[in-house]
Scaffold this motif. Structure first.
Motif, PDB file in Angstrom:
ATOM      1  N   HIS A 117      11.452   0.135 -13.618  1.00  0.00           N
ATOM      2  CA  HIS A 117      11.658  -1.213 -13.075  1.00  0.00           C
ATOM      3  C   HIS A 117      10.905  -1.409 -11.764  1.00  0.00           C
ATOM      4  CE1 HIS A 117      13.686  -4.261 -10.598  1.00  0.00           C
ATOM      5  NE2 HIS A 117      13.798  -4.896 -11.722  1.00  0.00           N
ATOM      6  N   ILE A 118      11.015  -0.432 -10.854  1.00  0.00           N
ATOM      7  CA  ILE A 118      10.351  -0.606  -9.566  1.00  0.00           C
ATOM      8  C   ILE A 118       8.830  -0.603  -9.713  1.00  0.00           C
ATOM      9  CG2 ILE A 118      10.169   1.824  -8.858  1.00  0.00           C
ATOM     10  CD1 ILE A 118      11.044   0.983  -6.059  1.00  0.00           C
ATOM     11  N   VAL A 119       8.328   0.070 -10.762  1.00  0.00           N
ATOM     12  CA  VAL A 119       6.882   0.096 -10.992  1.00  0.00           C
ATOM     13  C   VAL A 119       6.416  -1.192 -11.662  1.00  0.00           C
ATOM     14  CG1 VAL A 119       5.004   1.221 -12.255  1.00  0.00           C
ATOM     15  CG2 VAL A 119       6.731   2.605 -11.085  1.00  0.00           C
ATOM     16  N   PHE A 120       6.994  -1.511 -12.832  1.00  0.00           N
ATOM     17  CA  PHE A 120       6.463  -2.598 -13.653  1.00  0.00           C
ATOM     18  C   PHE A 120       6.960  -3.982 -13.259  1.00  0.00           C
ATOM     19  CE2 PHE A 120       6.311   1.096 -16.656  1.00  0.00           C
ATOM     20  CZ  PHE A 120       4.927   1.195 -16.674  1.00  0.00           C
ATOM     21  N   ILE A 121       8.159  -4.064 -12.697  1.00  0.00           N
ATOM     22  CA  ILE A 121       8.706  -5.365 -12.312  1.00  0.00           C
ATOM     23  C   ILE A 121       8.420  -5.681 -10.848  1.00  0.00           C
ATOM     24  CG2 ILE A 121      10.783  -6.783 -12.175  1.00  0.00           C
ATOM     25  CD1 ILE A 121       9.923  -6.167 -15.015  1.00  0.00           C
ATOM     26  N   GLU A 122       8.556  -4.690  -9.960  1.00  0.00           N
ATOM     27  CA  GLU A 122       8.392  -4.963  -8.531  1.00  0.00           C
ATOM     28  C   GLU A 122       6.972  -4.676  -8.040  1.00  0.00           C
ATOM     29  OE1 GLU A 122      11.524  -3.844  -5.883  1.00  0.00           O
ATOM     30  OE2 GLU A 122      12.966  -3.628  -7.508  1.00  0.00           O
ATOM     31  N   ALA A 123       6.476  -3.465  -8.270  1.00  0.00           N
ATOM     32  CA  ALA A 123       5.139  -3.119  -7.763  1.00  0.00           C
ATOM     33  C   ALA A 123       4.049  -3.962  -8.429  1.00  0.00           C
ATOM     34  CB  ALA A 123       4.863  -1.634  -7.967  1.00  0.00           C
TER      35      ALA A 123
ATOM     36  N   TRP B 199       0.849  -1.199   0.000  1.00  0.00           N
ATOM     37  CA  TRP B 199       0.000   0.000   0.000  1.00  0.00           C
ATOM     38  C   TRP B 199       0.885   1.250   0.000  1.00  0.00           C
ATOM     39  CZ3 TRP B 199      -1.770   4.562   1.701  1.00  0.00           C
ATOM     40  CH2 TRP B 199      -3.130   4.873   1.551  1.00  0.00           C
ATOM     41  N   GLY B 200       1.885   1.256   0.879  1.00  0.00           N
ATOM     42  CA  GLY B 200       2.762   2.411   0.988  1.00  0.00           C
ATOM     43  C   GLY B 200       3.609   2.629  -0.253  1.00  0.00           C
ATOM     44  N   ALA B 201       4.061   1.534  -0.883  1.00  0.00           N
ATOM     45  CA  ALA B 201       4.849   1.661  -2.107  1.00  0.00           C
ATOM     46  C   ALA B 201       4.020   2.279  -3.222  1.00  0.00           C
ATOM     47  CB  ALA B 201       5.379   0.292  -2.528  1.00  0.00           C
ATOM     48  N   LEU B 202       2.789   1.819  -3.387  1.00  0.00           N
ATOM     49  CA  LEU B 202       1.909   2.374  -4.421  1.00  0.00           C
ATOM     50  C   LEU B 202       1.594   3.838  -4.133  1.00  0.00           C
ATOM     51  CD1 LEU B 202      -0.500  -0.677  -4.798  1.00  0.00           C
ATOM     52  CD2 LEU B 202       1.239   0.064  -6.431  1.00  0.00           C
ATOM     53  N   GLN B 203       1.426   4.161  -2.862  1.00  0.00           N
ATOM     54  CA  GLN B 203       1.175   5.547  -2.471  1.00  0.00           C
ATOM     55  C   GLN B 203       2.356   6.437  -2.869  1.00  0.00           C
ATOM     56  OE1 GLN B 203       1.816   6.572   1.707  1.00  0.00           O
ATOM     57  NE2 GLN B 203      -0.222   7.499   1.780  1.00  0.00           N
ATOM     58  N   SER B 204       3.572   6.038  -2.516  1.00  0.00           N
ATOM     59  CA  SER B 204       4.752   6.845  -2.799  1.00  0.00           C
ATOM     60  C   SER B 204       5.046   6.926  -4.294  1.00  0.00           C
ATOM     61  CB  SER B 204       5.971   6.270  -2.062  1.00  0.00           C
ATOM     62  OG  SER B 204       5.808   6.360  -0.661  1.00  0.00           O
ATOM     63  N   LEU B 205       4.896   5.806  -5.003  1.00  0.00           N
ATOM     64  CA  LEU B 205       5.152   5.807  -6.444  1.00  0.00           C
ATOM     65  C   LEU B 205       4.168   6.709  -7.182  1.00  0.00           C
ATOM     66  CD1 LEU B 205       5.920   2.014  -6.993  1.00  0.00           C
ATOM     67  CD2 LEU B 205       7.563   3.899  -7.022  1.00  0.00           C
ATOM     68  N   SER B 206       2.923   6.738  -6.709  1.00  0.00           N
ATOM     69  CA  SER B 206       1.942   7.622  -7.346  1.00  0.00           C
ATOM     70  C   SER B 206       2.251   9.092  -7.068  1.00  0.00           C
ATOM     71  CB  SER B 206       0.522   7.274  -6.861  1.00  0.00           C
ATOM     72  OG  SER B 206       0.368   7.543  -5.480  1.00  0.00           O
ATOM     73  N   TRP B 207       2.772   9.396  -5.872  1.00  0.00           N
ATOM     74  CA  TRP B 207       3.153  10.769  -5.555  1.00  0.00           C
ATOM     75  C   TRP B 207       4.305  11.250  -6.438  1.00  0.00           C
ATOM     76  CZ3 TRP B 207       3.320  10.081   0.485  1.00  0.00           C
ATOM     77  CH2 TRP B 207       2.015  10.201   0.993  1.00  0.00           C
ATOM     78  N   HIS B 208       5.193  10.353  -6.794  1.00  0.00           N
ATOM     79  CA  HIS B 208       6.403  10.742  -7.522  1.00  0.00           C
ATOM     80  C   HIS B 208       6.415  10.184  -8.947  1.00  0.00           C
ATOM     81  CE1 HIS B 208       8.288  12.384  -3.870  1.00  0.00           C
ATOM     82  NE2 HIS B 208       7.737  11.363  -3.236  1.00  0.00           N
ATOM     83  N   LYS B 209       5.247  10.065  -9.540  1.00  0.00           N
ATOM     84  CA  LYS B 209       5.150   9.498 -10.891  1.00  0.00           C
ATOM     85  C   LYS B 209       5.871  10.347 -11.938  1.00  0.00           C
ATOM     86  CE  LYS B 209       0.451  11.419 -11.417  1.00  0.00           C
ATOM     87  NZ  LYS B 209       0.276  11.787 -10.000  1.00  0.00           N
TER      88      LYS B 209
ATOM     89  N   TYR C  70      -0.205 -13.025  -2.602  1.00  0.00           N
ATOM     90  CA  TYR C  70      -1.617 -12.852  -2.223  1.00  0.00           C
ATOM     91  C   TYR C  70      -1.768 -11.695  -1.236  1.00  0.00           C
ATOM     92  CZ  TYR C  70      -5.936 -13.731   0.362  1.00  0.00           C
ATOM     93  OH  TYR C  70      -7.140 -13.588   0.988  1.00  0.00           O
ATOM     94  N   TRP C  71      -0.874 -11.617  -0.268  1.00  0.00           N
ATOM     95  CA  TRP C  71      -0.942 -10.522   0.705  1.00  0.00           C
ATOM     96  C   TRP C  71      -0.711  -9.173   0.028  1.00  0.00           C
ATOM     97  CZ3 TRP C  71       2.747 -13.552   4.422  1.00  0.00           C
ATOM     98  CH2 TRP C  71       1.989 -14.511   5.111  1.00  0.00           C
ATOM     99  N   ARG C  72       0.235  -9.129  -0.887  1.00  0.00           N
ATOM    100  CA  ARG C  72       0.501  -7.879  -1.583  1.00  0.00           C
ATOM    101  C   ARG C  72      -0.661  -7.485  -2.504  1.00  0.00           C
ATOM    102  NH1 ARG C  72       5.877  -8.340  -4.577  1.00  0.00           N
ATOM    103  NH2 ARG C  72       5.430 -10.577  -4.601  1.00  0.00           N
ATOM    104  N   MET C  73      -1.377  -8.474  -3.028  1.00  0.00           N
ATOM    105  CA  MET C  73      -2.571  -8.169  -3.823  1.00  0.00           C
ATOM    106  C   MET C  73      -3.661  -7.540  -2.955  1.00  0.00           C
ATOM    107  SD  MET C  73      -2.525  -8.386  -7.012  1.00  0.00           S
ATOM    108  CE  MET C  73      -4.278  -8.029  -7.094  1.00  0.00           C
ATOM    109  N   ILE C  74      -3.717  -7.942  -1.690  1.00  0.00           N
ATOM    110  CA  ILE C  74      -4.650  -7.301  -0.752  1.00  0.00           C
ATOM    111  C   ILE C  74      -4.263  -5.830  -0.607  1.00  0.00           C
ATOM    112  CG2 ILE C  74      -5.469  -7.239   1.640  1.00  0.00           C
ATOM    113  CD1 ILE C  74      -5.065 -10.257   1.766  1.00  0.00           C
ATOM    114  N   GLY C  75      -2.959  -5.564  -0.516  1.00  0.00           N
ATOM    115  CA  GLY C  75      -2.498  -4.176  -0.443  1.00  0.00           C
ATOM    116  C   GLY C  75      -2.883  -3.400  -1.690  1.00  0.00           C
TER     117      GLY C  75
END
Length: 460
Positions: free
Chosen positions: A355-361, A327-337, A443-448
């Motif tokens: 890479h951090i967006v398409f491969i990791e997030a 949740w926090g990673a998606l929040q920060s990545l969206s702030w700094h898109k 699965y847990w990260r998909m919940i996030g």
């Protein structure tokens, strides 16, 4: 076009998509693994050894260690004593009690015999005012700030306001840093004047005990559950982030141990209080600020400084952590898109951030699509079992190789394990991890992901 043909085209498209994703991930792993060795050699070649720098005879720059604490009565004294045991001559420790309702403040007051004192602020990063500022008579470089609960990021900002050091070292309240950590970190800033943030390797402390201020691994092996997290931390900090540092493309440093130049933190306005992953958000802010203003800078992680931190030891705790991280990673990545395809830095804009967006997030999303495609192919009779076996074996081999590579690098450069038996046991756990654990983690990260898309708040 009938349904069978449409389904066949979709399956073919998904097959090419998964192959392309795997190929890109594999190439990135190989490049980062190669750069890891080059960065370690680069640091060793350029570096003045910390043992050779006579900090005691020089005007050693002051470091302010900030420890935010919220309901950390179980381990706060151990963490503070570890910080006090540093052999660096010029430092201060600022513990910020973030409205704890347990005995965190009581333990600090009774153990260190704290009394109220006055202390000036040096900058304004938060509107939060302290309730009390307490000092220790026996340890004049230790102060404790009591405040209402407002979160970790805001607590760090308040600590920075009252810090007097040229460098700011932010650690978690359960972090245990080694006595030589500050010396090693300061030397890197001396060697590289454009360095604005520096992190160390983070390792789980569940498997260690402290005797006479020395860190010793437990002889009884930890559970596989904790062992898997040790593998994850080795891959992330010993290998992955160190490799990215060589390219100057590092986008995250673990919040358990990070040193910043004070000036850099103040210029970006400190930590963003509403951030759930403040360690990712602050590094992205530093990148964005320096690129926008055409300022030279470097952000690194080095593996020879180890910070020990406690990891979740049960499924419930790990699930909450992974949901919050996603949740926090998606929040920060969206702030700094705006860093995506940024023209000021080809590496950050076209390689590191994508890479951090398409491969990791997006990794859990892609894994979910893969499982859906797999079951759809089985039901429709379109699955090529030979291709499935080869593809699965390749993924398993990549994960296993990277785990063993991280263990070998750790043993070669850091030597944080006491015996070959410990190393081999960890290697076996690294081979078990892709089966079951990775799927549960996805699965847990998909919940996030789902909660972030819905804008639903998460628990800390």
């Amino acid at each position: 076009m009938n349904l069978t043909q449409l389904t066949s085209h979709i399956v073919t498209f998904m097959e090419y998509f998964f192959h392309a994703h795997l190929l890109i991930a594999l190439l990135t792993y190989v490049v980062v693994a190669a750069l890891l060795r080059k960065h370690l050699h680069h640091l060793k070649y350029r570096s003045i050894s910390h043992e050779k720098v006579p900090f005691e005879k020089l005007n050693a720059p002051k470091i302010s260690i900030i420890i935010p604490a919220h309901n950390e009565s179980a381990g706060i004294l151990e963490s503070v004593h570890a910080a006090l045991s540093t052999d660096y001559p010029n430092y201060e420790i600022i513990v910020v009690d973030d409205g704890s309702i347990d005995k965190t403040l009581h333990h600090l007051q009774s153990h260190f015999e704290l009394t109220e004192q006055l202390r000036p602020t040096s900058s304004i990063l938060t509107a939060t005012a302290p309730k009390k500022i307490l000092g220790a008579k026996e340890y004049p470089n230790l102060i404790v700030i009591q405040k209402a609960h407002s979160g970790k990021a805001d607590s760090l900002n308040l600590g920075i306001q009252y810090a007097q050091g040229e460098y700011i070292c932010c650690i978690d309240s359960d972090s245990i840093i080694t006595p030589d950590a500050l010396r090693k970190l300061v030397v890197k800033f001396i060697n590289e004047p454009s360095l604005v943030a520096l992190g160390g390797a983070i390792a789980p402390s569940n498997e260690i005990v402290i005797h006479d201020q020395k860190i010793v691994r437990k002889k009884t092996p930890q559970s596989i559950f904790v062992g898997v997290q040790i593998i994850e931390y080795l891959r992330s900090f010993t290998s992955w982030r160190t490799g990215w540092s060589y390219l100057d493309g590092l986008l995250i440093i673990g919040g358990a141990l990070t040193v910043f130049t004070r000036d850099a933190l103040v210029k970006v306005g400190g930590y963003r209080p509403e951030a759930y992953c403040e360690d990712l958000e602050i590094i992205l802010s530093l990148h964005e600020y320096h690129l926008a203003n055409n300022l030279p800078y470097k952000i690194w992680t080095i593996p020879e400084v180890i910070c020990w931190t406690r990891v979740p030891k049960d499924k419930t705790g790990l699930k909450k952590q992974r949901i919050r991280w996603m949740w926090g990673a998606l929040q920060s990545l969206s702030w700094h898109k705006q860093l995506m395809f940024n023209k000021k830095s080809f590496l950050i804009g076209w390689f590191s951030f994508p890479h951090i967006v398409f491969i990791e997030a997006f990794a859990p999303v892609i894994e979910l699509l893969g499982l859906i495609s797999l079951w759809a192919c089985i039901v429709l009779g379109l699955l090529s079992y030979s291709s499935f076996f080869i593809y699965g074996l390749l993924i398993y081999a990549i994960t296993g190789f990277y785990s063993w590579y991280a263990i070998a690098t750790n043993d070669n450069y850091i030597s944080s394990f006491d015996s070959l038996k410990q190393i081999l046991r960890l290697g076996v756990i690294g081979l078990i991890e892709p089966i079951g654990y990775r799927q549960r983690d996805a699965y847990w990260r998909m919940i996030g992901w789902w909660r972030w898309l819905r804008g639903k708040p998460i628990e800390w």
